[in-house]
Design a protein around this motif. Structure first.
Motif, mmCIF file in Angstrom:
data_model
loop_
_atom_site.group_PDB
_atom_site.id
_atom_site.type_symbol
_atom_site.label_atom_id
_atom_site.label_comp_id
_atom_site.label_asym_id
_atom_site.label_seq_id
_atom_site.Cartn_x
_atom_site.Cartn_y
_atom_site.Cartn_z
ATOM 1 N N ASP A 111 54.826 15.096 83.500
ATOM 2 C CA ASP A 111 55.919 14.553 82.629
ATOM 3 C C ASP A 111 57.264 15.128 83.030
ATOM 4 O OD1 ASP A 111 54.568 13.149 80.685
ATOM 5 O OD2 ASP A 111 54.661 14.782 79.265
ATOM 6 N N MET A 112 57.329 16.425 83.727
ATOM 7 C CA MET A 112 58.438 17.114 84.193
ATOM 8 C C MET A 112 58.922 16.183 85.742
ATOM 9 S SD MET A 112 58.979 20.918 85.480
ATOM 10 C CE MET A 112 57.967 20.796 87.136
ATOM 11 N N PHE A 113 57.968 15.893 86.553
ATOM 12 C CA PHE A 113 57.894 15.380 87.570
ATOM 13 C C PHE A 113 58.587 14.006 87.393
ATOM 14 C CE2 PHE A 113 56.422 18.537 90.454
ATOM 15 C CZ PHE A 113 56.522 18.334 91.392
ATOM 16 N N GLY A 114 58.069 13.033 86.312
ATOM 17 C CA GLY A 114 58.329 11.956 86.203
ATOM 18 C C GLY A 114 59.973 11.875 85.773
ATOM 19 N N ALA A 115 60.403 12.734 84.841
ATOM 20 C CA ALA A 115 61.513 13.073 84.451
ATOM 21 C C ALA A 115 62.570 13.150 85.405
ATOM 22 C CB ALA A 115 61.844 13.764 83.293
ATOM 23 N N MET A 116 62.365 13.930 86.495
ATOM 24 C CA MET A 116 63.196 14.103 87.437
ATOM 25 C C MET A 116 63.336 12.910 88.669
ATOM 26 S SD MET A 116 62.742 18.088 88.578
ATOM 27 C CE MET A 116 60.922 17.807 89.243
ATOM 28 N N LEU A 117 62.153 12.331 88.921
ATOM 29 C CA LEU A 117 62.093 11.552 89.980
ATOM 30 C C LEU A 117 62.316 9.935 89.473
ATOM 31 C CD1 LEU A 117 58.839 12.920 91.655
ATOM 32 C CD2 LEU A 117 61.273 13.323 92.197
ATOM 33 N N SER A 118 62.220 9.834 88.233
ATOM 34 C CA SER A 118 62.487 8.492 87.887
ATOM 35 C C SER A 118 63.904 8.286 86.962
ATOM 36 C CB SER A 118 61.626 8.070 86.868
ATOM 37 O OG SER A 118 61.423 8.470 85.766
ATOM 38 N N GLN A 119 64.709 9.287 87.287
ATOM 39 C CA GLN A 119 66.237 9.283 86.809
ATOM 40 C C GLN A 119 66.862 8.065 87.220
ATOM 41 O OE1 GLN A 119 68.842 9.791 84.673
ATOM 42 N NE2 GLN A 119 67.553 11.818 84.659
ATOM 43 N N THR A 120 67.465 7.221 86.076
ATOM 44 C CA THR A 120 68.240 6.093 86.531
ATOM 45 C C THR A 120 69.695 6.368 86.210
ATOM 46 O OG1 THR A 120 67.683 5.392 84.028
ATOM 47 C CG2 THR A 120 66.304 4.623 85.808
ATOM 48 N N ASN A 121 69.987 7.545 85.828
ATOM 49 C CA ASN A 121 71.334 7.842 85.643
ATOM 50 C C ASN A 121 71.987 8.320 87.021
ATOM 51 O OD1 ASN A 121 73.888 9.527 85.202
ATOM 52 N ND2 ASN A 121 73.558 9.106 83.091
ATOM 53 N N PRO A 122 73.043 7.498 87.671
ATOM 54 C CA PRO A 122 73.365 7.807 88.989
ATOM 55 C C PRO A 122 74.163 9.280 89.015
ATOM 56 C CG PRO A 122 74.068 5.863 88.363
ATOM 57 C CD PRO A 122 73.460 6.327 87.203
ATOM 58 N N ALA A 123 74.774 9.855 87.990
ATOM 59 C CA ALA A 123 75.244 11.117 88.067
ATOM 60 C C ALA A 123 74.269 12.202 88.200
ATOM 61 C CB ALA A 123 76.323 11.293 86.836
ATOM 62 N N LEU A 124 73.308 11.996 87.046
ATOM 63 C CA LEU A 124 72.099 13.001 87.070
ATOM 64 C C LEU A 124 71.456 12.906 88.304
ATOM 65 C CD1 LEU A 124 71.145 12.614 83.211
ATOM 66 C CD2 LEU A 124 72.555 14.616 84.313
ATOM 67 N N TRP B 137 52.543 10.751 88.265
ATOM 68 C CA TRP B 137 53.456 11.222 88.896
ATOM 69 C C TRP B 137 53.089 12.288 89.985
ATOM 70 C CZ3 TRP B 137 57.838 8.937 90.014
ATOM 71 C CH2 TRP B 137 58.408 8.128 89.248
ATOM 72 N N ILE B 138 51.945 13.168 89.515
ATOM 73 C CA ILE B 138 51.393 14.230 90.583
ATOM 74 C C ILE B 138 49.950 13.927 90.960
ATOM 75 C CG2 ILE B 138 52.944 15.920 89.746
ATOM 76 C CD1 ILE B 138 50.642 16.738 87.842
ATOM 77 N N GLY B 139 49.581 12.572 90.800
ATOM 78 C CA GLY B 139 48.183 12.051 91.107
ATOM 79 C C GLY B 139 46.910 12.784 90.504
ATOM 80 N N GLN B 140 47.141 13.156 89.401
ATOM 81 C CA GLN B 140 46.259 14.177 88.625
ATOM 82 C C GLN B 140 45.156 13.539 87.531
ATOM 83 O OE1 GLN B 140 45.102 17.391 89.404
ATOM 84 N NE2 GLN B 140 45.954 16.621 91.262
ATOM 85 N N GLY B 141 45.549 12.289 87.178
ATOM 86 C CA GLY B 141 44.766 11.510 86.053
ATOM 87 C C GLY B 141 43.232 11.605 86.430
#
Length: 563
Positions: A346-359, A295-299
């Motif tokens: 992990d934090m970026f991924g949780a925010m940006l890949s959210q599949t719940n429309p309300a969240l 997600w942040i291109g740091q691997g």
């Protein structure tokens, strides 16, 4: 297997991290053998982003210009809401380390460039099609049993083994059985690359759409990449079929059937870190040591930090310049930062890949609102959220001054400087490849006793002065022979030394601050550092770089210094 080959350093894995390690070791004059079980570079869609720290690593290995030939520099990253509104465009303006922070490349091309770089060194050998079968280590070295491309088995004896053999590392997983803490994410992603880029979108775009989060980016030479999240029930093999690939792309290009898809592969995201990066005389680096979601291109960038940190330490230990106990500092310095980068991803991924429309709607409202707060907006757009390494333990000194202590263990700036022949270059080229003691407007050798000078010489330390550009006067000299003097053409060194209140700084080969202080403290602080890390005994052997035509001597000659 009666005959056992011997080599100071054995690198397992010829991916970008392993080959960068070998290029750095080659530039330091260390004989190195690299083993790779595959016969050629893997033509998979893999890493695409390199940051400024990675570029500085390639610069130290003498390959930055070669890598840049296949790169797109200074690429923005845009983030889009669920309704396709751009809420952030990240394009950091800073170049404090001498390079742009966001650069795109194609990993297979980059790996070939790095492998070609090994040909500069007669003392570095790359063996393709060679697999590590077993290893045994004792107090003096590591014995590796390997199988070559011809099927014959043999043994190689090395002082140190550096494992950069990927996320499914044979060394970590099968031979050392080291714990790999963390988790595997439940959602898989499919990565698709085509040539003849059909879009006029010269940026990286993160599309946070609950329907199917995806990433879209432009790569060099007309390549375009898409990364799509897979949902439960979608089969990894079926999704790679041409009709399924076209179905994924139908919402993004006018006629996906006309695209020439050259690569497609399904990946699983992992957030894992080895419990220890050092096991006796074996060290883990890159994906063998830690796996980071993209997600942040740091691997890959995290792996290249490993390489820069580890290579000089192993080289200096092999050459008798550094106490062997300092090898543990590789784990001490890199482990915590690797974990921090994984947590941020992990934090970026949780925010940006959210599949719940309300969240997703709440997330979008938050990001759209903070755009109006300058300090927060700048924090995001200039990538100040990225945790920068700072080593409080390891091969670093200490200071009683709070401001100066905060600088120790951080990467030093790299402005453009002018050398005495009138040439302008990035500062690392002017300092050379090893330790450097830089005095601000004075000759730092003036503070050294003969015994302390001998210890720093054993480290291979170079002595350099810097001053304000066009000041019209020379730095205070110690009358101890020629001293390279750098002109601070960008005024960056002036502001750094003014802010810290320091008169000198000791820089490690990886350009982290090892120690700094005022003139009156120099002998005491440098003496403490040398006493901890420099082995006693006879003077260090002469630089092998001069005879081998390596980067160290080339940099010294360029600046009129004595290698």
């Amino acid at each position: 297997m009666a005959h056992i080959e011997e080599v100071p350093v054995l690198v397992v894995g010829a991916g970008p991290v392993g080959v960068t390690l070998a290029n750095l070791l080659g530039s330091y004059g260390v004989a190195t053998r690299v083993l790779e079980r595959n016969a050629d570079v893997l033509d998979y869609p893999r890493a695409v982003g390199l940051d400024d720290e990675a570029m500085r690593t390639f610069q130290s290995a003498g390959l930055a210009d070669e890598m840049l030939r296949d790169m797109i520099q200074n690429v923005p990253m845009r983030m889009y809401t669920r309704t396709k509104r751009c809420f952030a465009e990240i394009l950091p303006a800073t170049r404090e380390f001498g390079w742009y922070r966001r650069n795109l490349f194609s990993q297979p091309l980059g790996e070939r460039t790095l492998r070609a770089g090994l040909r500069r060194f007669p003392h570095v050998a790359l063996e393709l099609g060679t697999e590590l079968l077993a290893l045994d280590q004792d107090a003096h070295g590591v014995t590796a049993r390997v199988r070559g491309a011809d099927g014959a088995e043999r043994e190689i004896r090395a002082q140190y083994l550096l494992a950069a053999d990927g996320g499914r590392s044979t060394v970590r997983e099968r031979l050392l059985k080291l714990p790999f803490d963390g988790n595997t994410h439940p959602r898989k992603w499919v990565v698709i690359e085509c040539d003849q880029d059909p879009l006029d979108a010269p940026y990286t775009a993160l599309h946070c759409e609950p329907r199917r989060p995806y990433v879209c980016l432009r790569l060099p030479y007309g390549l375009r990449r898409w990364e799509f999240m897979l949902f439960p029930g979608e089969d990894s093999e079926q999704i790679l079929q041409p009709e399924k690939v076209q179905e994924l792309l139908r919402h993004h290009v006018a006629d996906p059937s006309r695209l020439n898809v050259i690569r497609a592969r399904v990946y699983t995201h992992n957030s894992r870190v080895a419990r220890s990066f050092v096991n006796g005389r074996v060290c883990l680096a890159g994906d063998a040591a830690h796996l980071t979601p993209p997600w942040i291109g740091q691997g890959l960038n995290a792996g290249l930090r490993d390489a820069f940190n580890l290579a000089w330490k192993v080289a200096w230990i092999v050459q008798g310049r550094l106490d062997p106990a300092a090898l543990q500092s590789y784990h001490d310095e890199r482990h915590a930062h690797a974990r921090a980068m994984i947590s941020l991803a992990d934090m970026f991924g949780a925010m940006l890949s959210q599949t719940n429309p309300a969240l997703a709607a709440l997330r979008d409202a938050f990001f759209m609102s903070i755009r109006k707060i300058p300090r927060i907006r700048d924090y995001v757009l200039q990538m100040k959220f990225k945790p920068m390494p700072r080593y409080s333990r390891g091969v670093v000194g200490d200071s009683a001054d709070r401001v100066q202590r905060e600088c120790i263990g951080r990467m030093f700036i790299q402005p453009l400087v002018e050398t005495e022949d009138g040439a302008t270059s990035r500062m690392d080229e002017a300092l050379g490849a090893g330790f450097a003691l830089l005095g601000w407007r004075w000759d730092p050798r003036a503070a050294l006793t003969p015994a302390l000078r001998a210890q720093l010489d054993r480290l291979g330390c170079r002595y350099v002065a810097a001053q304000r550009a066009r000041s019209g006067c020379a730095p205070d000299a110690a009358q101890a022979g020629p001293l390279p003097v750098l002109q601070d053409t960008e005024n960056a060194l002036h502001f750094w030394f003014q802010r810290t209140g320091a008169d000198w700084v000791l820089l490690r080969p990886d350009r982290y601050v090892a120690a700094l202080g005022r003139r009156e403290d120099a002998a005491a602080l440098l003496g403490q550092f040398a006493a901890r890390f420099v082995p006693g005994g006879a003077p260090a052997p002469a630089e092998p770089a001069q005879a081998a035509g390596l980067a160290c001597a080339a940099a010294a000659a360029l600046n009129g210094a004595q290698p």
